[in-house]
Design a protein around this motif. Structure first.
Motif, mmCIF file in Angstrom:
data_model
loop_
_atom_site.group_PDB
_atom_site.id
_atom_site.type_symbol
_atom_site.label_atom_id
_atom_site.label_comp_id
_atom_site.label_asym_id
_atom_site.label_seq_id
_atom_site.Cartn_x
_atom_site.Cartn_y
_atom_site.Cartn_z
ATOM 1 N N GLY A 18 28.484 -35.032 -25.791
ATOM 2 C CA GLY A 18 28.515 -35.411 -24.381
ATOM 3 C C GLY A 18 27.671 -36.618 -24.013
ATOM 4 N N ILE A 19 26.829 -36.452 -23.007
ATOM 5 C CA ILE A 19 26.043 -37.560 -22.458
ATOM 6 C C ILE A 19 25.031 -38.076 -23.482
ATOM 7 N N GLY A 20 24.393 -37.172 -24.231
ATOM 8 C CA GLY A 20 23.412 -37.597 -25.231
ATOM 9 C C GLY A 20 24.056 -38.454 -26.303
ATOM 10 N N ARG A 39 20.052 -29.355 -31.678
ATOM 11 C CA ARG A 39 20.083 -28.132 -32.498
ATOM 12 C C ARG A 39 21.361 -28.073 -33.328
ATOM 13 N N GLU A 40 22.358 -28.907 -32.946
ATOM 14 C CA GLU A 40 23.607 -29.022 -33.713
ATOM 15 C C GLU A 40 23.606 -30.345 -34.476
ATOM 16 N N PRO A 41 24.352 -30.427 -35.587
ATOM 17 C CA PRO A 41 24.404 -31.711 -36.304
ATOM 18 C C PRO A 41 25.195 -32.732 -35.505
ATOM 19 N N VAL A 56 14.968 -27.621 -28.631
ATOM 20 C CA VAL A 56 13.907 -28.103 -27.725
ATOM 21 C C VAL A 56 13.071 -26.970 -27.137
ATOM 22 N N THR A 57 13.501 -25.729 -27.315
ATOM 23 C CA THR A 57 12.701 -24.594 -26.832
ATOM 24 C C THR A 57 11.702 -24.106 -27.880
ATOM 25 N N ASP A 58 11.780 -24.653 -29.087
ATOM 26 C CA ASP A 58 10.886 -24.272 -30.185
ATOM 27 C C ASP A 58 9.823 -25.367 -30.312
ATOM 28 N N ALA A 106 14.221 -22.521 -19.914
ATOM 29 C CA ALA A 106 13.569 -22.844 -21.196
ATOM 30 C C ALA A 106 14.108 -24.149 -21.775
ATOM 31 N N VAL A 107 15.419 -24.358 -21.687
ATOM 32 C CA VAL A 107 16.002 -25.591 -22.229
ATOM 33 C C VAL A 107 15.832 -26.738 -21.232
ATOM 34 N N ASN A 108 16.287 -26.512 -19.994
ATOM 35 C CA ASN A 108 16.427 -27.623 -19.037
ATOM 36 C C ASN A 108 15.096 -28.105 -18.466
HETATM 37 N N1 LIG Z 1 28.513 -32.527 -17.776
HETATM 38 C C1 LIG Z 1 28.111 -32.582 -16.527
HETATM 39 O O1 LIG Z 1 28.913 -32.433 -15.586
HETATM 40 C C2 LIG Z 1 26.672 -32.862 -16.212
HETATM 41 C C3 LIG Z 1 26.358 -33.294 -14.908
HETATM 42 C C4 LIG Z 1 25.027 -33.542 -14.596
HETATM 43 C C5 LIG Z 1 24.058 -33.374 -15.544
HETATM 44 N N2 LIG Z 1 24.376 -32.949 -16.797
HETATM 45 C C6 LIG Z 1 23.305 -32.768 -17.763
HETATM 46 O O2 LIG Z 1 23.479 -33.675 -18.825
HETATM 47 C C7 LIG Z 1 22.863 -33.146 -20.007
HETATM 48 C C8 LIG Z 1 23.862 -33.215 -21.161
HETATM 49 O O3 LIG Z 1 24.961 -32.374 -20.827
HETATM 50 P P1 LIG Z 1 26.428 -32.598 -21.417
HETATM 51 O O4 LIG Z 1 27.368 -32.422 -20.293
HETATM 52 O O5 LIG Z 1 26.475 -33.813 -22.234
HETATM 53 O O6 LIG Z 1 26.538 -31.284 -22.300
HETATM 54 P P2 LIG Z 1 27.002 -31.040 -23.813
HETATM 55 O O7 LIG Z 1 27.084 -29.567 -23.946
HETATM 56 O O8 LIG Z 1 28.187 -31.875 -24.134
HETATM 57 O O9 LIG Z 1 25.765 -31.589 -24.646
HETATM 58 C C9 LIG Z 1 24.525 -30.942 -24.601
HETATM 59 C C10 LIG Z 1 23.846 -31.110 -25.944
HETATM 60 O O10 LIG Z 1 22.557 -30.483 -25.837
HETATM 61 C C11 LIG Z 1 22.344 -29.732 -27.031
HETATM 62 N N3 LIG Z 1 21.431 -28.633 -26.755
HETATM 63 C C12 LIG Z 1 21.614 -27.609 -25.888
HETATM 64 N N4 LIG Z 1 20.568 -26.785 -25.940
HETATM 65 C C13 LIG Z 1 19.716 -27.285 -26.867
HETATM 66 C C14 LIG Z 1 18.464 -26.882 -27.378
HETATM 67 N N5 LIG Z 1 17.883 -25.734 -26.960
HETATM 68 N N6 LIG Z 1 17.859 -27.649 -28.295
HETATM 69 C C15 LIG Z 1 18.435 -28.784 -28.752
HETATM 70 N N7 LIG Z 1 19.644 -29.213 -28.322
HETATM 71 C C16 LIG Z 1 20.262 -28.471 -27.388
HETATM 72 C C17 LIG Z 1 23.726 -29.231 -27.435
HETATM 73 O O11 LIG Z 1 23.775 -28.867 -28.801
HETATM 74 C C18 LIG Z 1 24.592 -30.435 -27.097
HETATM 75 O O12 LIG Z 1 24.687 -31.311 -28.207
HETATM 76 C C19 LIG Z 1 22.415 -31.729 -19.650
HETATM 77 O O13 LIG Z 1 21.054 -31.728 -19.316
HETATM 78 C C20 LIG Z 1 23.252 -31.413 -18.416
HETATM 79 O O14 LIG Z 1 22.637 -30.445 -17.601
HETATM 80 C C21 LIG Z 1 25.668 -32.705 -17.156
#
Ligand SMILES: NC(=O)c1ccc[n+]([C@@H]2O[C@H](COP(=O)([O-])OP(=O)(O)OC[C@H]3O[C@@H](n4cnc5c(N)ncnc54)[C@H](O)[C@@H]3O)[C@@H](O)[C@H]2O)c1
Length: 238
Positions: A18-20, A39-41, A56-58, A106-108
């Protein structure tokens, strides 16, 4: 716009999706060196890349991942916190458990706090942190209370860190719905409806790039709410 990010050392969490992932690609396109933490490859990316698995919670695991990336690059210039979860979206309050709320926070929230805590010793003077908030910090839909609370906390955490960390800018981006695997899992085909605007992960990556680059030098402690103006409408009947 010049980003002046070529050669900069960047660490991105949540970089496998996604965004990352879009941010990682965007920084690489600018010529930056990028550490991918998830946490995923992550997928294999072209360029000066190092990938480290961590949750990120560890705290010890995350600290080790940050150290590994920073040692590889000899320090950090930019840190981007994209790792996040949406939690029990659509679940009524009465059925939402304390454990579900704690898991989202814990994550966010704590995950972002720990990221900055462990990146700080490596961050260069003039460094930049960009955290992923959400428009859910400012506007709400039913069935998203834990997520909304977590993103409100990211905005407050951003301001607190900006004040506490001299020499490092800390900002967050707060996008409305973005077409990513997270949003697809929560909303499905609703994302394809023309009834409301949806942005792409690349749209958000450009916002992150701006806040990470010297182009935004005076911007600090701010939340960039990017929602197509949806939150701007008054109740005034006009
Ligand atoms: N998609 C949306 O509509 C949206 C809107 C606003 C904000 N966001 C925020 O953008 C960020 C990215 O979201 P996205 O939509 O790309 O989601 P996504 O699920 O596509 O990607 C999230 C990534 O975070 C990783 N992740 C999750 N928990 C984790 C952990 N505990 N430790 C390490 N990695 C972890 C996942 O493995 C995944 O690769 C998030 O913070 C989300 O809240 C998303």
């Amino acid at each position: 716009m010049r980003t002046d990010l070529a050669g900069r050392a960047v660490l991105v969490t949540g970089a496998a999706s996604g965004i990352g992932l879009a941010c990682a690609r965007a920084f690489l396109t600018e010529g930056a060196r990028v550490g991918l933490v998830d946490r995923e490859p992550p997928p294999v990316l072209e360029g000066d890349v190092v990938a480290v698995r961590a949750d990120v919670t560890d705290e010890p695991g995350l600290a080790a991942a940050v150290d590994a990336v920073a040692r590889q690059f000899g320090g950090l210039d930019v840190v981007v916190g994209c790792a996040g979860v949406s939690g029990p979206v659509g679940k009524p309050l009465a059925g939402t458990t304390a454990a579900e709320v704690a898991a989202v926070l814990a994550v966010n929230v704590t995950g972002q706090f720990l990221l900055v805590k462990h990146a700080l010793p490596w961050l260069a003077e003039g460094g930049a942190v960009v955290l992923l908030g959400s428009d859910s910090a400012f506007t709400a839909a039913p069935g998203m209370a834990p997520y909304c609370a977590s993103k409100g906390a990211v905005v407050a955490l951003t301001r607190a860190l900006a004040v506490e960390l001299p020499g490092v800018r800390v900002n967050c981006v707060c996008p409305s719905v973005v077409d990513t695997p997270m949003a697809r899992a929560d909303l499905g085909a609703v994302l394809d409806s023309p009834a409301f605007p949806v942005q792409s992960a690349d749209d958000v990556a450009r916002q992150v790039l701006f806040l990470a680059s010297p182009a935004s030098r005076p911007v600090n402690g701010q939340a960039l709410l990017a929602d197509f103006g949806m939150s701007g409408r008054s109740a005034f009947p006009a």
